[in-house]
Enzyme design. Structure first.
Site, PDB file in Angstrom:
ATOM      1  N   LYS A 123      64.500  32.361  71.194  1.00 40.15           N
ATOM      2  CA  LYS A 123      63.303  33.200  71.261  1.00 40.15           C
ATOM      3  C   LYS A 123      63.365  34.125  70.051  1.00 40.15           C
ATOM      4  O   LYS A 123      64.163  35.046  69.994  1.00 40.15           O
ATOM      5  CB  LYS A 123      63.255  34.011  72.558  1.00 40.15           C
ATOM      6  CG  LYS A 123      61.984  34.837  72.645  1.00 40.15           C
ATOM      7  CD  LYS A 123      62.345  36.273  72.830  1.00 40.15           C
ATOM      8  CE  LYS A 123      61.337  37.310  72.632  1.00 40.15           C
ATOM      9  NZ  LYS A 123      60.802  37.525  71.290  1.00 40.15           N
ATOM     10  N   GLU A 156      75.066  41.428  70.024  1.00 34.86           N
ATOM     11  CA  GLU A 156      75.228  42.048  68.692  1.00 34.86           C
ATOM     12  C   GLU A 156      74.209  43.176  68.629  1.00 34.86           C
ATOM     13  O   GLU A 156      73.011  42.913  68.551  1.00 34.86           O
ATOM     14  CB  GLU A 156      74.925  41.033  67.584  1.00 34.86           C
ATOM     15  CG  GLU A 156      75.852  39.840  67.533  1.00 34.86           C
ATOM     16  CD  GLU A 156      77.199  40.172  66.936  1.00 34.86           C
ATOM     17  OE1 GLU A 156      77.328  41.215  66.264  1.00 34.86           O
ATOM     18  OE2 GLU A 156      78.133  39.397  67.176  1.00 34.86           O
ATOM     19  N   CYS A 179      71.828  46.363  60.797  1.00 35.99           N
ATOM     20  CA  CYS A 179      72.653  46.941  61.861  1.00 35.99           C
ATOM     21  C   CYS A 179      73.953  47.527  61.297  1.00 35.99           C
ATOM     22  O   CYS A 179      74.495  48.479  61.836  1.00 35.99           O
ATOM     23  CB  CYS A 179      72.963  45.889  62.908  1.00 35.99           C
ATOM     24  SG  CYS A 179      73.639  44.406  62.179  1.00 35.99           S
ATOM     25  N   GLU A 237      70.845  55.445  65.656  1.00 33.96           N
ATOM     26  CA  GLU A 237      70.487  54.463  64.636  1.00 33.96           C
ATOM     27  C   GLU A 237      69.037  54.697  64.211  1.00 33.96           C
ATOM     28  O   GLU A 237      68.138  54.671  65.036  1.00 33.96           O
ATOM     29  CB  GLU A 237      70.643  53.063  65.225  1.00 33.96           C
ATOM     30  CG  GLU A 237      70.424  51.978  64.216  1.00 33.96           C
ATOM     31  CD  GLU A 237      70.683  50.604  64.804  1.00 33.96           C
ATOM     32  OE1 GLU A 237      70.090  50.289  65.837  1.00 33.96           O
ATOM     33  OE2 GLU A 237      71.481  49.867  64.213  1.00 33.96           O
TER      34      GLU A 237
END
Ligand code: NAD
Length: 470
Positions: free
Chosen positions: A168, A243, A277, A377
């Site tokens: 997906k 992750e 990331c 983040e």
């Protein structure tokens, strides 16, 4: 570009009628659309993957590795075309996208193929035969920021291991995944081994993560959604690989050459517009060298002029969409409110380009290690400089976030740099600018994730281990 779902080796319509429009973040113009898939679409994809599993698992690892390597060749052949598609939906500057996005996808597949060729599929242990087998049907859910690499990191390993997959792709950047599916089709994987569905997370992603016939979910994305994936997978006790996010630190020690370490850290912070990331978003510098670090960081940042990502001179493209741009600017405002000193950049959208979701690159100094901009983040070109007094304090600050994905250490003394690197609670640490290695494990300590990707480490995530007592 417009396309349907890729199910059971053929392009197939969704059972729904809604479509998702993909915008070019540099021009705000539509560049394509995909179906907003349904849970029935997921069902069809999972059943195709289930039907294909037995045959694919019985294909020898050598044969599978060869097909995965051929897929890498095919992507290499189409590297320029796929780069253009990716630039049109993510906004990564083309020169960077060619190696850091598409090139990385090719590396993932080559490393997975090589690992499968050398992997210990069977081994004797005293009176036992240890056998490693594919876990089964894998659901792979991926984000938009590296829309090829995040899929290839999963499917290279899963397909090499003998698993079948349902991917997906992100609804924000699904077009690169279509180019990948076309390449898979061209290479000739058996029908049902690779399936691609499109749509929104809460519908298609959730249906895949909870599907009783999916044996494992491999997810890359935000930590918030990662927690949700764990919940959805729990009732059927699926294996889950995650992750997730990061807040990585570049630790510049007092004997380091700042003229090398600082520009390198700025580059590692701003790669892909900071939408990585593993971006090194915190730079820890000795208090005695703060002024020097600030000057070097501001002059390195000045080279990141936001501009047209198709121009080969551009180093900083737009944010992927309006909400990501607004999120980044919200953090810049928050940083100023919390007392950080803005060295360069702005909390207003960049005005240099007539259209597009551009922001100016930001460097903050005097950042409190506990401030929100130092803990959360941001996913934009925002670097926080944090001053420290002792090496022990630097290590403590580097480790003091919920994340543990990546980092860097700089010192004139390699042994000292390695000693500090060992104390960082994160997976990939660059020592004095050490180069990326696609065979090395990538993944998260703490809330940055579960499991590893890359080479043999990635492959191992997709196998079950059994033993025959002889
Ligand atoms: P996201 O978590 O919003 O979405 C990721 C994927 O999950 C998308 O395909 C989305 O449609 C899907 N999704 C959303 N809600 C879902 C739900 N309830 N159930 C199932 N699926 C759902 O992340 P994003 O905004 O696309 O990507 C940015 C994030 O990804 C950042 O936090 C970044 O750190 C992280 N990331 C991590 C890595 C890594 O390797 N650790 C790599 C790249 C990006």
């Amino acid at each position: 570009m417009t396309a349907d779902l890729y199910l059971d080796g053929a392009w197939t319509s969704s059972t729904g009628t809604e479509r998702v429009t993909v915008l070019n973040p540099a021009t705000e113009e539509p560049v394509g659309d995909v179906p907003a898939g349904t849970s029935e679409d997921v069902d069809r994809a999972v059943h195709a993957a289930r039907r294909a599993f037995e045959g694919w698992a019985e294909t020898g690892p050598g044969e599978r590795a060869k097909l995965v390597a051929r897929l890498a060749d095919e992507l290499e052949r189409r590297q320029d075309e796929i780069t253009d598609i990716l630039v049109s939906e993510v906004g990564t500057p083309r020169r960077v996208a060619r190696w850091a996005q598409v090139g990385l996808g090719i590396v993932d597949l080559r490393e997975a193929s090589a690992a499968a060729t050398e992997f210990a599929w069977e081994e004797k242990l005293r009176n036992s035969l240890i056998i490693r087998e594919p876990i089964g049907v894998v659901g792979a859910i991926t984000p938009w920021n590296y829309p090829l690499h995040q899929i290839t990191a999963k499917i290279g390993a899963a397909l090499s291991a003998g698993c079948t997959v349902v991917v997906k792709a992100s609804e924000v950047a699904p077009l690169t995944a279509i180019a990948l599916a076309r390449s898979i089709d061209a290479v000739g994987f058996p029908p049902g081994v690779f399936n691609l569905v499109h749509g929104y997370g809460p519908v298609v992603g959730e249906a895949l993560a909870r599907h009783p016939d999916v044996d494992m979910v491999s997810f890359t994305g935000s930590t918030v959604v990662g927690r949700r994936i764990l919940e959805l997978a729990a009732p059927t006790v699926k294996r889950v690989a995650l992750e997730l996010g990061g807040k990585s630190a570049s630790v510049v020690l007092d004997d380091a050459d700042l003229s090398v370490a600082v520009p390198h850290t700025v580059r590692a912070s701003y790669l892909n517009g900071g939408q990585s990331c593993n971006a090194q978003t915190r730079m820890l510098v000795p208090r005695s060298k703060l002024a020097e670090a600030e000057e070097l960081a501001a002059s390195a940042a000045a080279k990141y002029v936001p501009g047209d990502p198709t121009d080969d001179g551009t180093r900083l493209g737009p944010m992927v969409n309006a909400s990501q741009r607004d999120r980044v600017l919200g953090y810049v405002r928050q940083g100023i409110e919390d007392g950080a000193r803005l060295l360069t950049g702005s909390a207003e959208p960049s005005k240099r380009n007539p259209r597009g979701y551009f922001v100016e690159p930001v460097v903050f100094s005097d950042v409190d290690p506990q401030a929100r901009i130092a803990q959360e983040e941001i996913f934009g070109p925002v670097l926080s400089i944090i001053a420290y007094d002792t090496e022990a304090e630097a290590v403590a600050i580097a480790n003091d976030t919920q994340y543990g994905l990546a980092g860097a250490v700089w010192s004139a003394d390699d042994e000292r740099a390695q000693r500090v690197a060992r104390r960082l609670r994160a997976t990939q640490i660059e020592v004095n600018g050490g180069k990326f290695n696609g065979a090395a494990p990538f993944g998260g300590y703490k809330q940055s994730g579960l499991g590893r990707e890359g080479g043999a480490f990635g492959l191992a995530e997709f196998v079950e281990i059994k033993s025959l007592q002889l």
